[in-house]
Motif scaffolding. Structure first.
Motif, short mmCIF file in Angstrom:
data_model
loop_
_atom_site.label_atom_id
_atom_site.label_comp_id
_atom_site.label_asym_id
_atom_site.label_seq_id
_atom_site.Cartn_x
_atom_site.Cartn_y
_atom_site.Cartn_z
N GLU A 103 0.90 -1.08 -0.05
CA GLU A 103 -0.01 0.02 0.18
C GLU A 103 0.94 1.19 -0.10
OE1 GLU A 103 -2.50 -3.35 2.25
OE2 GLU A 103 -0.30 -2.44 2.16
N LEU A 104 1.99 1.20 0.95
CA LEU A 104 2.91 2.50 0.85
C LEU A 104 3.61 2.69 -0.67
CD1 LEU A 104 4.14 4.77 2.22
CD2 LEU A 104 5.73 3.38 3.58
N GLN A 105 4.12 1.29 -1.19
CA GLN A 105 4.74 1.48 -2.30
C GLN A 105 3.86 1.98 -3.38
OE1 GLN A 105 5.60 -2.66 -2.87
NE2 GLN A 105 7.52 -2.58 -2.24
N GLN A 106 2.55 1.69 -3.52
CA GLN A 106 1.66 2.07 -4.61
C GLN A 106 1.19 3.49 -4.22
OE1 GLN A 106 -1.63 -0.75 -3.74
NE2 GLN A 106 -0.66 -2.14 -5.08
N TYR A 107 1.17 3.95 -2.81
CA TYR A 107 1.01 5.57 -2.61
C TYR A 107 2.07 6.29 -3.12
CZ TYR A 107 0.06 9.56 -0.01
OH TYR A 107 -0.05 11.16 0.23
N VAL A 108 3.13 6.04 -2.93
CA VAL A 108 4.45 6.58 -3.32
C VAL A 108 4.58 6.82 -4.79
CG1 VAL A 108 7.02 6.80 -3.11
CG2 VAL A 108 5.73 6.46 -1.02
N LEU A 109 4.40 5.64 -5.50
CA LEU A 109 4.84 5.60 -6.89
C LEU A 109 3.45 6.51 -7.55
CD1 LEU A 109 5.21 1.99 -7.51
CD2 LEU A 109 6.79 4.00 -8.07
N ALA A 110 2.31 6.36 -6.98
CA ALA A 110 1.23 7.20 -7.37
C ALA A 110 1.49 8.63 -7.41
CB ALA A 110 -0.12 6.94 -6.84
N LYS A 111 1.82 9.23 -6.04
CA LYS A 111 2.31 10.50 -6.03
C LYS A 111 3.32 11.12 -6.93
CE LYS A 111 -0.79 11.59 -2.81
NZ LYS A 111 -1.87 12.61 -3.18
#
Length: 121
Positions: A103-111
């Motif tokens: 979830e953190l990986q996805q959040y950082v990549l999206a941002k």
């Protein structure tokens, strides 16, 4: 105006705090000011350039720090807000890699993609 507040008035309504409420428990895994209901096991790998800064500070009461042979440092901690820790992770730019959770990986990549898209061309 502070935080969008324009006016304050007494209403006479009293707030009844739940008997089982504890600020210490509520914010126990909060990375800063925000608190969520889920608990995430965060694992971050910081490069040698920032390892001393990361290693010389307490970021969470439940953190674990591990020095790596390459001079980097692993930071493991439990948090309850992906958005809050994600913003902090983004502030380290290329000096940090998110190892977990997804979830953190996805959040950082999206941002990061959003930043790139809004700053290209």
């Amino acid at each position: 105006i502070i935080g969008g507040i324009r006016d304050i008035r007494r209403t006479g309504v009293k707030f009844a705090r739940s008997a089982d409420y504890s600020a210490d428990n509520y914010y126990a895994r909060s990375f800063g000011f925000f608190s969520g209901k889920d608990v995430f096991d965060v694992k971050l790998k910081f490069g040698s350039k920032v390892a001393d800064v990361i290693g010389n500070r307490t970021w969470s009461e439940e953190q674990e720090l591990t020095r790596e042979a390459d001079g980097g440092i692993l930071l493991s901690m439990k948090v309850n807000s992906i958005e809050e820790v994600g913003s902090w992770v983004l502030s380290w730019g290329g000096d940090v890699k998110v190892l977990a959770p997804k979830e953190l990986q996805q959040y950082v990549l999206a941002k990061a993609r959003g930043i790139l898209a809004s700053n290209s061309g």
